[in-house]
Scaffold this motif. Structure first.
Motif, PDB file in Angstrom:
ATOM      1  N   LYS A  63      25.695  81.275   6.187  1.00 25.94           N
ATOM      2  CA  LYS A  63      25.825  80.763   7.551  1.00 25.94           C
ATOM      3  C   LYS A  63      25.744  79.241   7.570  1.00 25.94           C
ATOM      4  N   PHE A  64      24.906  78.684   6.721  1.00 27.01           N
ATOM      5  CA  PHE A  64      24.676  77.241   6.684  1.00 27.01           C
ATOM      6  C   PHE A  64      25.954  76.467   6.346  1.00 27.01           C
ATOM      7  N   ILE A  65      26.744  76.977   5.417  1.00 29.59           N
ATOM      8  CA  ILE A  65      27.916  76.237   4.921  1.00 29.59           C
ATOM      9  C   ILE A  65      28.921  75.928   6.036  1.00 29.59           C
ATOM     10  N   PRO A  66      29.407  76.913   6.806  1.00 31.06           N
ATOM     11  CA  PRO A  66      30.339  76.559   7.891  1.00 31.06           C
ATOM     12  C   PRO A  66      29.662  75.822   9.041  1.00 31.06           C
ATOM     13  N   TYR A  67      28.351  76.053   9.243  1.00 31.07           N
ATOM     14  CA  TYR A  67      27.641  75.350  10.304  1.00 31.07           C
ATOM     15  C   TYR A  67      27.656  73.845  10.070  1.00 31.07           C
ATOM     16  N   VAL A  68      27.529  73.420   8.828  1.00 31.04           N
ATOM     17  CA  VAL A  68      27.533  71.986   8.519  1.00 31.04           C
ATOM     18  C   VAL A  68      28.866  71.368   8.911  1.00 31.04           C
ATOM     19  N   LEU A  69      29.953  71.995   8.481  1.00 29.80           N
ATOM     20  CA  LEU A  69      31.283  71.448   8.784  1.00 29.80           C
ATOM     21  C   LEU A  69      31.585  71.521  10.275  1.00 29.80           C
ATOM     22  N   GLY A  70      31.316  72.666  10.882  1.00 29.25           N
ATOM     23  CA  GLY A  70      31.562  72.797  12.315  1.00 29.25           C
ATOM     24  C   GLY A  70      30.700  71.854  13.129  1.00 29.25           C
ATOM     25  N   GLY A  71      29.436  71.686  12.732  1.00 28.97           N
ATOM     26  CA  GLY A  71      28.536  70.765  13.438  1.00 28.97           C
ATOM     27  C   GLY A  71      28.995  69.329  13.336  1.00 28.97           C
ATOM     28  N   CYS A  72      29.474  68.927  12.158  1.00 29.66           N
ATOM     29  CA  CYS A  72      29.994  67.559  11.996  1.00 29.66           C
ATOM     30  C   CYS A  72      31.186  67.326  12.921  1.00 29.66           C
ATOM     31  N   GLY A  73      32.068  68.317  13.003  1.00 22.12           N
ATOM     32  CA  GLY A  73      33.221  68.174  13.889  1.00 22.12           C
ATOM     33  C   GLY A  73      32.823  68.065  15.346  1.00 22.12           C
ATOM     34  N   MET A  74      31.830  68.854  15.758  1.00 23.07           N
ATOM     35  CA  MET A  74      31.381  68.809  17.146  1.00 23.07           C
ATOM     36  C   MET A  74      30.683  67.494  17.466  1.00 23.07           C
ATOM     37  N   CYS A  75      30.118  66.820  16.472  1.00 18.47           N
ATOM     38  CA  CYS A  75      29.507  65.510  16.719  1.00 18.47           C
ATOM     39  C   CYS A  75      30.553  64.519  17.223  1.00 18.47           C
ATOM     40  N   PHE A  76      31.757  64.587  16.683  1.00 15.42           N
ATOM     41  CA  PHE A  76      32.822  63.689  17.130  1.00 15.42           C
ATOM     42  C   PHE A  76      33.300  64.070  18.526  1.00 15.42           C
ATOM     43  N   ILE A  77      33.481  65.366  18.769  1.00  9.68           N
ATOM     44  CA  ILE A  77      33.939  65.813  20.085  1.00  9.68           C
ATOM     45  C   ILE A  77      32.866  65.569  21.144  1.00  9.68           C
ATOM     46  N   TYR A  78      31.662  66.008  20.864  1.00 12.07           N
ATOM     47  CA  TYR A  78      30.538  65.841  21.785  1.00 12.07           C
ATOM     48  C   TYR A  78      30.180  64.362  21.929  1.00 12.07           C
ATOM     49  N   GLY A  79      30.342  63.618  20.829  1.00  5.71           N
ATOM     50  CA  GLY A  79      30.002  62.194  20.848  1.00  5.71           C
ATOM     51  C   GLY A  79      30.917  61.367  21.729  1.00  5.71           C
ATOM     52  N   CYS A  80      32.163  61.812  21.938  1.00  5.38           N
ATOM     53  CA  CYS A  80      33.087  61.072  22.801  1.00  5.38           C
ATOM     54  C   CYS A  80      33.023  61.567  24.240  1.00  5.38           C
ATOM     55  N   THR A 242      41.872  56.693  25.829  1.00  7.70           N
ATOM     56  CA  THR A 242      42.625  57.944  25.684  1.00  7.70           C
ATOM     57  C   THR A 242      42.919  58.235  24.225  1.00  7.70           C
ATOM     58  N   LYS A 243      43.383  57.229  23.515  1.00  7.36           N
ATOM     59  CA  LYS A 243      43.704  57.390  22.095  1.00  7.36           C
ATOM     60  C   LYS A 243      42.455  57.732  21.288  1.00  7.36           C
ATOM     61  N   ILE A 244      41.361  57.042  21.578  1.00  8.89           N
ATOM     62  CA  ILE A 244      40.119  57.259  20.823  1.00  8.89           C
ATOM     63  C   ILE A 244      39.594  58.666  21.047  1.00  8.89           C
ATOM     64  N   VAL A 245      39.620  59.127  22.303  1.00  8.84           N
ATOM     65  CA  VAL A 245      39.134  60.476  22.614  1.00  8.84           C
ATOM     66  C   VAL A 245      40.008  61.532  21.944  1.00  8.84           C
ATOM     67  N   LEU A 246      41.309  61.305  21.904  1.00  9.09           N
ATOM     68  CA  LEU A 246      42.203  62.248  21.225  1.00  9.09           C
ATOM     69  C   LEU A 246      41.926  62.277  19.726  1.00  9.09           C
ATOM     70  N   ILE A 247      41.678  61.118  19.134  1.00 10.27           N
ATOM     71  CA  ILE A 247      41.371  61.056  17.699  1.00 10.27           C
ATOM     72  C   ILE A 247      40.063  61.790  17.407  1.00 10.27           C
ATOM     73  N   ALA A 248      39.074  61.598  18.273  1.00  9.04           N
ATOM     74  CA  ALA A 248      37.784  62.266  18.082  1.00  9.04           C
ATOM     75  C   ALA A 248      37.952  63.780  18.086  1.00  9.04           C
ATOM     76  N   GLN A 249      38.753  64.297  19.018  1.00 10.11           N
ATOM     77  CA  GLN A 249      38.943  65.743  19.089  1.00 10.11           C
ATOM     78  C   GLN A 249      39.835  66.246  17.963  1.00 10.11           C
ATOM     79  N   LEU A 250      40.746  65.404  17.493  1.00  7.54           N
ATOM     80  CA  LEU A 250      41.542  65.755  16.318  1.00  7.54           C
ATOM     81  C   LEU A 250      40.633  65.914  15.095  1.00  7.54           C
ATOM     82  N   ILE A 251      39.711  64.968  14.919  1.00  6.12           N
ATOM     83  CA  ILE A 251      38.756  65.049  13.803  1.00  6.12           C
ATOM     84  C   ILE A 251      37.909  66.315  13.932  1.00  6.12           C
ATOM     85  N   GLY A 252      37.462  66.592  15.152  1.00  5.65           N
ATOM     86  CA  GLY A 252      36.673  67.798  15.369  1.00  5.65           C
ATOM     87  C   GLY A 252      37.440  69.058  15.003  1.00  5.65           C
ATOM     88  N   GLY A 253      38.727  69.108  15.348  1.00  3.87           N
ATOM     89  CA  GLY A 253      39.554  70.260  14.999  1.00  3.87           C
ATOM     90  C   GLY A 253      39.767  70.391  13.496  1.00  3.87           C
TER      91      GLY A 253
END
Length: 365
Positions: A63-80, A242-253
């Motif tokens: 469970k830990f392995i995908p949580y790390v990657l998914g959590g990192c991605g959500m930091c960018f989405i949630y962070g913006c 707009t561009k920055i927020v799109l990039i953040a969500q792209l990174i999250g994806g």
């Protein structure tokens, strides 16, 4: 300034640790008071359960392995400042697309293992990044709620992945809906035989390091954090929000696609998802516990994986339902997400540092 930053980082860590301890105490007390389980059984099964056997520890790490990657991605989405939740659907859909390529093209024939898993990662990350832009563009260009769009997309992607499985790569010899067995060059090998600890952990480590560097050390990370903390300030400072927020969500994806890859091709020997995995939603919980800071993601991911595994162990060993133990997660988030938890103590510590610095410079107060 560095002392203040260290104090803030220390208190952020304390929020997680103390929140975990308080959640533990509250949960243990309620379990003991409302069930026939003795305190010794609770400690043995709930507190120490995930570490009693290598198989249970492997379940935790799985469970830990995908949580790390998914959590990192959500930091960018949630962070913006956005709540794009399409990562849940990406976990189902991205590996399905990878399986179409795997079982219907000669690309994976006779390639070395490292090349095969890199190709899987590239496909899943590309699919994840592309899908994350759909609700993101809808929000930025059409003012459609990205949360509503992404939740609808999750179920659409689930059923679309099931359709892909039935049409393009189902193994008709099996009694349940699944793909053929993955070839050895298209799966993450087990590090501990007979457990769920697999080589995807190396992908998680690399992904976490890259996320920390991008979020804290690179310009794009600074811009994302500025947009998330004060969008109007960022806009009037000349940033293309707009561009920055799109990039953040792209990174999250992209990170959600990586999480999908390590889970689908590391935890299982064939593609067999038939329901939403909840990994995408848990990634948001991990990001909340980590306070949107990738540096804390491994700790947050381990805590959530530990809670999930402990709940399963306690449920199998006693008559306590797994949902009962999951309230610990809610209590933990309550303490970690509370804005005023330890706020006064942190402000006093920062004030004390400022006074000492002013005295050292000979300033009068």
């Amino acid at each position: 300034m560095k002392k203040v930053q260290r104090v803030e980082a220390l208190f952020e860590l304390l929020r997680v640790v103390l929140g975990l301890l308080l959640a533990y105490i509250i949960t243990l007390v309620i379990i003991i008071l409302t069930s026939d389980v003795t305190p010794q059984e609770v400690v043995t099964n709930f507190v120490l359960g995930p570490f009693t056997t290598s198989r249970r520890f492997g379940q935790l790490m799985g469970k830990f392995i995908p949580y790390v990657l998914g959590g990192c991605g959500m930091c960018f989405i949630y962070g913006c400042g956005r709540f794009n939740l399409v990562g849940e659907g990406i976990v189902n859909f991205a590996p399905a697309v990878a399986c179409i390529v795997l079982f219907n093209t000669p690309l994976f024939d006779h390639v070395p293992w490292i090349v095969g898993v890199v190709m899987l990662l590239v496909i899943c990350c590309a699919v994840g990044g592309g899908l994350s832009l759909i609700p993101a563009v809808g929000r930025e260009k059409l003012k459609i709620s990205e949360m509503v769009t992404s939740i609808i997309m999750n179920y659409m992607l689930l059923y679309l992945s099931l359709w892909f499985l039935k049409i393009f790569f189902a193994d008709r010899s099996q009694a349940f809906l699944c793909s053929p067995m993955y070839p050895e060059n298209a799966s993450f090998f087990q590090i501990l035989k007979g457990t769920n600890l697999h080589a995807g952990i190396f992908v998680s480590i690399i992904g976490w390091i890259v996320a920390c560097l991008m979020f804290d050390r690179m310009r794009i990370g600074v811009k994302i954090r500025i947009c998330g903390s004060n969008g109007m300030f960022a806009k009037y400072s000349g940033l293309n929000t707009t561009k920055i927020v799109l990039i953040a969500q792209l990174i999250g994806g992209i990170y959600a696609g990586a999480a999908a890859c390590v889970d689908a091709f590391g935890m299982y020997t064939r593609y067999q998802y038939s329901v939403l995995t909840n990994i995408g939603m848990d990634a948001l919980v991990v990001a909340v516990i980590a306070r949107k800071k990738p540096i804390f993601i491994p700790l947050a991911a381990f805590v959530l994986a530990y809670i999930r595994t402990s709940a399963v162990v306690l449920n199998l060993s006693t008559n306590i339902p797994i949902e009962f133990v999951n309230m610990m997660q809610a209590v933990l988030i309550l303490f970690v997400a509370a804005q005023h938890f330890l706020k006064k103590s942190k402000e006093k510590a920062i004030y004390k540092i400022s006074m000492e610095e002013n005295k050292g410079k000979g300033a009068t107060v």
